[in-house]
Design an enzyme around this catalytic site. Structure first.
Site, short mmCIF file in Angstrom:
data_model
loop_
_atom_site.label_atom_id
_atom_site.label_comp_id
_atom_site.label_asym_id
_atom_site.label_seq_id
_atom_site.Cartn_x
_atom_site.Cartn_y
_atom_site.Cartn_z
N SER A 449 0.82 -1.21 0.00
CA SER A 449 0.00 0.00 0.00
C SER A 449 0.85 1.25 0.00
O SER A 449 1.96 1.28 0.55
CB SER A 449 -0.92 0.01 1.23
OG SER A 449 -0.16 -0.06 2.42
N CYS A 532 -7.14 2.39 14.33
CA CYS A 532 -8.33 1.60 14.61
C CYS A 532 -8.69 0.80 13.36
O CYS A 532 -8.48 1.26 12.24
CB CYS A 532 -9.50 2.50 14.99
SG CYS A 532 -9.23 3.45 16.50
N HIS A 710 5.74 2.59 11.00
CA HIS A 710 4.83 3.03 12.04
C HIS A 710 5.36 4.23 12.81
O HIS A 710 4.78 4.64 13.81
CB HIS A 710 4.53 1.87 13.01
CG HIS A 710 3.67 0.82 12.39
ND1 HIS A 710 4.20 -0.31 11.81
CD2 HIS A 710 2.32 0.72 12.22
CE1 HIS A 710 3.22 -1.06 11.34
NE2 HIS A 710 2.08 -0.45 11.57
#
Length: 772
Positions: A449, A532, A710
């Site tokens: 991605s 989330c 991250h």
């Protein structure tokens, strides 16, 4: 009968915390505004639980990022590399915890984030504590005290929830050799004693200590540490009522140790391990004062509780113990389920009949209270009616045509060993693939991605609302895809990806195109920090309706002569990251998904795609907590992957990807997947995983991630070259690929372009060095 809850979702029913955190990181709101959002969430959670009739309500279950990270701050276990941020920058605690979780790269400082890994067998990620031999502990953050005080001022006699000292140590890692982190227990306990002293001064009564490591296979040293810790804590504060909670499994061989601990209440996860109730009742517990917390409502899944099953367990306990010695609770913290089923109003996503089989966190509180009522001497009229309604819902689900598809069941039963086997061994496949792909040494690729910008997400929203036609949406996605292909070519990437701009989530996207799935609007759960996810719901037998990814992958391949990877999510990960039906073995559901992915792999190959990645980041996550249960799971997981990946010719290169978990103990199973290339996270853990490869001799190709996606920090070319040179010390250069740790969906384009360009440059530098 007393009711209590172990923890409540901290993100807010509308993901208020996520939005506030990200606004704060972007500089759009102040720390005070972020704190106010957090306070509103806490107060709402407390009132909601009180209104549901829960007797003992938890506090300190809220965190801005992660509860294990909070424990690092509570105990002052702050790695040395952050000390400049404390001393020179004088970062407030709020900013310090974000720096520890996300890294810090500004104002002349460049500090890496702490390692992150999975919380037992869940998709929640925790920040891994770091310990040194001379580690010093001191009370640094008083969050647990302030949140208890806040609850008390608001009128709640709450129960502080604290990660226990032994699990805190066991969940961390030694960052230098020559000692074991359990040796630090005597230094750590004074901090816990100081916390208890402050809570006692505020007249706290119940204290919940979470020791989830008691669900693991512990040795005598670990069990002795548990005994020492709780003997020390209880001796100092005999007036406090300790609730010891473990979950996700049985206590197993740890049970005898646990039963001797000086605690007042012992929590049992009777969803994951109902048999342990009989084991405990077979001891001399009748002759002690120990209370049992019966975790009968599933804190890990969204299905409505089967009241008859739960009541059978409760009544078994009542035969041995009085009601005064029993508490009713969820099996674990409700952190792992969405907030409120009442928000779900779209029958197109979630049919009313399926909704009637479900319960989210708010509804699970009601279930706890109803079960306590039904188990009492005189159940209320409302509780008895709830029991009848529950029995009807259970019967309806068992016979629904939404669940059972005979053709899928027959195909799954017919899977053979040949379906799970490639034609040739890896060395022969690699030679044939190289003749097709012509890859250089240290080939570069990304995990799949690219950034899902606000603009890209808005297209999808407008299309779903009818504000964009399908043709307009298709044009926009193709333009973004073409731009990403041109950019990858311009920097010299070897194996390209199409960017996945059409995809909302790596599991939800596939679930939307498979039979057997339903979806929610507000079924969000926390994965890590502000991240989330909205897991799809596997409600019935799974099958593919039509090709799912061929269209945009084939389009991207038409734009370039370089290979473009087909990007798929693997069967184990789709299973693990969904809410799974609980009426058949998980392995059966996983194999059904594998057959659907196999069909997609076949169609990608037919469309001319010669590199296909089947992501399995959740393979390790699904590993049972107790070693004696590993073999069955690993055999079924490996079989599912191989069924998904093996229906191709030798010339088609199969990749897989794994990240953010401890893989060192399952190398044989990873090798048994027989993927031609595995890309794996190593940068955040400072290439610690590579030590395992030094011993195992991984047979196929591997890409040890060199870029922690991250964290917002941008690694330098030199840093990535250094990480690859560490890899070359244990893995032959001809087996190595160069890639990020994970997909780049959550990053923005400027940092992505800078970091990925540096990564490609690092690969070119490595080629020059090896050639020289």
């Amino acid at each position: 009968m007393i009711t209590h809850n172990l923890g409540y979702p901290r993100i807010g029913a509308h993901r208020e915390l996520k939005k506030a955190n990200e606004s704060y990181w972007a500089g759009k709101i102040t720390a005070q505004e972020l704190e106010q959002t957090a306070k509103n969430i806490r107060l709402n959670n407390w009132y909601l639980q009180k209104d549901a009739g829960i007797d003992i309500i938890p506090c300190n279950d809220f965190t801005f990022y992660d509860h294990v990270l909070d424990t690092c701050l509570m105990t002052g276990a702050i790695p040395a590399r952050y000390h400049d941020l404390l001393v020179e920058k004088q970062l407030p605690q709020l900013d310090l915890q974000f720096a520890m979780a996300r890294g810090f790269q500004k104002e002349g400082l460049d500090v890496t984030a702490m390692e992150m890994t999975k919380w037992f067998d869940t998709n929640y990620h925790y920040i891994v504590p770091e310990f040194a031999a001379n580690q010093q502990f001191s009370l640094f953050s008083e969050k647990v005290i302030s949140q208890y005080h806040e609850a008390k001022r608001a009128g709640f006699e709450a129960k502080p929830v604290i990660l226990g000292p032994v699990s805190f140590l066991l969940l961390g890692k030694e960052k230098e050799k020559g000692f074991h982190r359990l040796q630090l227990l005597s230094k750590l306990l004074p901090v816990y004693l100081e916390v208890l002293r402050k809570l006692d001064e505020l007249d706290a009564h119940y204290i919940q200590f979470d020791e989830p490591c008691l669900s693991l296979n512990l040795g005598q040293e670990e069990r002795d540490a548990i005994t020492s810790a709780y003997t020390t804590l209880q001796k100092a504060f005999p007036q406090l009522h300790f609730i010891l909670a473990s979950y996700f499994e049985c206590y197993g061989e740890n049970l005898q140790t646990v039963l001797q601990l000086p605690v007042q209440t012992l929590h049992l996860d009777l969803v994951r391990c109902p048999s342990q109730l009989e084991d405990i009742l077979a001891t001399n517990i009748r002759h002690t004062k120990l209370r049992l917390s019966l975790g009968v409502v599933d804190g890990r899944n969204i299905w409505k509780n089967d009241f008859d099953q739960s009541l059978a367990l409760i009544r078994k306990a009542q035969e041995a113990l009085s009601n005064e010695r029993l508490l009713i609770a969820p099996s674990c913290s409700l952190l792992h389920v969405p907030c409120d089923l009442d928000l779900e109003t779209d029958e197109n996503n979630l049919p009313a009949v399926v909704k009637s089989w479900m319960a989210f966190a708010k509804q699970k509180l009601d279930e706890v209270k109803i079960l306590a009522d039904l188990a009492g001497n005189t159940p209320s009229v409302n509780a008895l009616q709830s029991l009848k309604d529950n029995q009807a819902a259970m019967a309806d689900r068992r016979t629904s045509s939404l669940i059972h598809r005979p053709a899928v069941v027959a195909r799954t039963a017919a899977v053979s060993e040949d379906d799970a086997r490639r034609t040739s061994a890896f060395p022969q496949r690699k030679q044939l693939q190289q003749e097709v792909l012509h890859l250089p040494k240290f080939p570069t690729t990304t995990i799949g991605s690219f950034p899902q910008t606000a603009t890209v997400r808005s297209w999808r929203t407008k299309w779903k609302k009818g504000e964009l036609t399908a043709a307009e949406y298709d044009t926009l996605i193709k333009e973004e895809t073409a731009a990403s292909v041109r950019w990858q070519e311009s920097i010299g990437m070897d194996v390209l990806v199409h960017g996945e701009f059409e995809r909302n989530d790596m599991v939800e996207y596939f679930g939307e195109q498979l039979e057997g799935f339903v979806f929610t609007q507000y079924g969000w759960v926390q994965s890590y920090g502000s991240r989330c996810v909205k897991p799809p719901v596997i409600v019935g037998d799974v099958a593919r309706k039509a090709p799912m990814t061929v269209y945009y992958t084939q389009y991207a391949q038409s734009l370039t002569d370089k290979p473009v990877k087909g990007m798929l999510t693997g069967p184990v990960t789709i299973l693990q990251w969904s809410f799974v039906r609980n009426d058949q073995p998980r392995a059966t559901t996983c194999l059904q998904i594998a057959l659907a992915i196999r069909d997609e792999v076949h169609d990608l190959e037919e469309a001319g795609i010669r590199v296909i990645q089947i992501d399995e980041p959740a393979l390790r996550e699904g590993l049972p907590l107790r070693h004696e249960n590993w073999d069955n799971y690993l055999q079924s997981a490996v079989k599912a992957f191989r069924v998904a990946s093996s229906g191709v010719t030798d010339k088609t290169q199969i990749h897989t990807h794994m990240c953010y978990a401890e893989f060192n103990d399952i190398f044989e199973s990873i090798a048994a997947l027989d993927a031609d290339v595995i890309t794996i996270e190593t940068s955040r853990s400072q290439s610690e995983l590579l030590e395992g490869f030094a011993h195992f001799k991984y047979p196929n190709d591997i890409g040890p991630g060199v870029y922690d996606i991250h964290s917002p920090r941008i690694p330098s070319e030199e840093e990535m070259v250094h990480l690859m040179e560490q890899a070359m010390a244990v893995i032959p250069a001809e087996q190595l690929w160069v890639n990020p740790d994970c997909g780049l969906k959550t990053r923005d384009w400027p940092e992505t372009k800078a970091a990925v360009a540096a990564m490609v440059a690092a690969a070119k530098t490595l080629r020059s060095k090896v050639t020289a």
